[in-house]
Scaffold this active site. Structure first.
Site, PDB file in Angstrom:
ATOM      1  N   SER A  44       0.796  -1.230   0.000  1.00 32.65           N
ATOM      2  CA  SER A  44       0.000   0.000   0.000  1.00 32.65           C
ATOM      3  C   SER A  44       0.826   1.277   0.000  1.00 32.65           C
ATOM      4  CB  SER A  44      -0.917   0.008   1.226  1.00 32.65           C
ATOM      5  OG  SER A  44      -0.154  -0.191   2.399  1.00 32.65           O
ATOM      6  N   ASP A 325      -2.795   7.976   7.705  1.00 39.16           N
ATOM      7  CA  ASP A 325      -3.568   6.974   8.452  1.00 39.16           C
ATOM      8  C   ASP A 325      -2.513   6.018   9.016  1.00 39.16           C
ATOM      9  OD1 ASP A 325      -2.901   5.764   6.043  1.00 39.16           O
ATOM     10  OD2 ASP A 325      -4.925   5.215   5.480  1.00 39.16           O
ATOM     11  N   HIS A 327      -0.360   5.111   7.043  1.00 42.74           N
ATOM     12  CA  HIS A 327       0.671   5.409   6.036  1.00 42.74           C
ATOM     13  C   HIS A 327       1.169   6.842   6.160  1.00 42.74           C
ATOM     14  CE1 HIS A 327      -2.043   2.277   4.498  1.00 42.74           C
ATOM     15  NE2 HIS A 327      -0.932   1.712   4.070  1.00 42.74           N
TER      16      HIS A 327
END
Ligand SMILES: *[C@@H]1O[C@H](CO)[C@@H](O)[C@H](O)[C@H]1NC(C)=O
Ligand SMILES: *[C@@H]1O[C@H](CO)[C@@H](O)[C@H](O)[C@H]1NC(C)=O
Length: 358
Positions: A44, A325, A327
């Site tokens: 991600s 978040d 990330h």
């Protein structure tokens, strides 16, 4: 390490306020045409929309993308703006790399500047989140299909395809999700050694399909991710048990890449210390303007949710937060890109010229 970061800091801050067009222009004096394409594999951190096409869904709703290219453009990127792969494409003078699953076969037959196969949640192992993400094996299978079916439509001769692939850059960033099973940390030395071996086999498969030039991230300090830091004592500290297990993998990663280089003709690589970078930002964050180094910008993710809920209102100034978040924020991705591709402080080259000193 930290003093080096500090020296670059004033320059980072200066360049960040420049419009992006002038940042791109400043690279024109270099031979950016050296890399005809950028191919991206991993999780991600660099997924730019592949998971939107999976039943489990991607980050394709606001507030994701709230700062992307002028604002309010959710794309599937798990951050408020650009990823490290976007900044890398800009650095190389290439267009943003499109997600494989966004493209029709007709479009795949025309693209010669690279494709992004990365998928949020994926890891090195075939059983890591294999229902909700594209495993690395699946990503390599798609790349295989690109080489066998699509590049033949772009290039006439087999030799042209080989040349294209051998000159292109292959960015791989994966491994952190293998350390979690159902969200529970499961690291030990045997797992690390197993992962390194499985990683090597897959890099070799990408090589066997024609890749020669690799940029490889090590595994980020997941013990410092918001969902872990909230449970640490005192709150906001990193879970060093998790980080220690990941460090065991990270210490051996450069050796493993060197072994590949000695075994595979033409193999060259840049190793990026994503782990050291993110820990460094925690310590020296204030000097980058990043004053909040553990609470994520997306409010619900402070309490351990991994993703922002649709249409939640994020913090007003994303550039003061390390985490979006689970990330990093766009600003952190941009600082990574600067330190890796321009300063060379977090990246080391082994036979691959990617770092252009300012
Ligand atoms: C997916 O993962 C499960 C375990 O989590 C495993 O039993 C299964 O074989 C995996 N499927 C594939 C296609 O690898
Ligand atoms: C993992 O999660 C699934 C579904 O959420 C659950 O059915 C399963 O029992 C969990 N396994 C473990 C080992 O916690």
């Amino acid at each position: 390490m930290n003093s080096q970061y500090l020296i670059t800091l004033s320059f980072v801050l200066l360049t960040l306020v420049l419009p992006l067009s002038s940042a791109t222009n400043s690279f024109e004096s270099y031979d950016t045409k050296k890399f005809p394409a950028l191919y991206v594999f991993g999780d991600s951190l660099i997924d730019c929309g592949n998971n939107n096409h999976l039943p489990s869904g991607g980050a394709d709703y606001l507030p994701y993308g709230i700062d992307f290219m002028g604002g309010n453009k959710p794309t599937g990127r798990a951050t408020n703006g650009k990823t490290v792969a976007d900044f890398l494409a800009m650095h190389l003078g290439l267009p943003f790399v499109r997600p494989y699953l966004d493209l029709t076969n007709h479009q795949r037959n025309k693209i010669s500047t690279g494709i992004n196969y990365a998928s949020g949640g994926s890891g090195i192992l075939p059983d890591t989140n294999n229902v909700t993400s594209l495993t690395l094996d699946k990503q390599i299978k798609f790349f295989h299909s690109t080489v066998k079916h699509n590049l033949h439509k772009v290039f006439k001769e087999k030799e042209e395809i080989e040349m294209h692939l051998s000159e292109s850059l292959f960015f791989v960033s994966t491994g952190v999700n293998d350390y979690f099973h159902n969200g529970t940390f499961r690291g030990n030395k045997n797992l690390a050694l197993f992962l390194l071996n499985e990683f090597t086999l897959r890099i070799q498969r990408i090589y066997n399909l024609g890749a020669r030039k690799f940029l490889v991230n090590n595994i980020p300090p997941a013990g410092c991710f918001p969902s872990k830091a909230i449970r640490a004592r005192p709150r906001g500290k990193c879970d060093e048990k998790i980080n220690k297990a990941i460090s065991f993998y990270n210490r051996r990663l450069p050796e493993v890449l060197h072994e590949l280089q000695s075994k595979l003709p033409g193999f060259s690589f840049v190793h990026a210390d994503l782990f050291g970078f993110l820990k460094g930002v925690r310590e020296t964050g204030k000097s980058y303007g990043i004053v909040e180094t553990w609470k994520p910008c997306c409010p619900n993710t402070i309490y351990g949710d991994l993703k922002c809920h649709p249409n939640t209102v994020p913090c007003p100034n994303r550039d003061t937060h390390l985490f979006w978040d689970e990330h990093p924020t766009q600003i952190v991705n941009q600082i990574y890109a600067w330190l890796c591709f321009n300063e060379g402080t977090i990246c080391k080259s082994w036979g691959l010229k990617l770092i252009y000193h300012a």
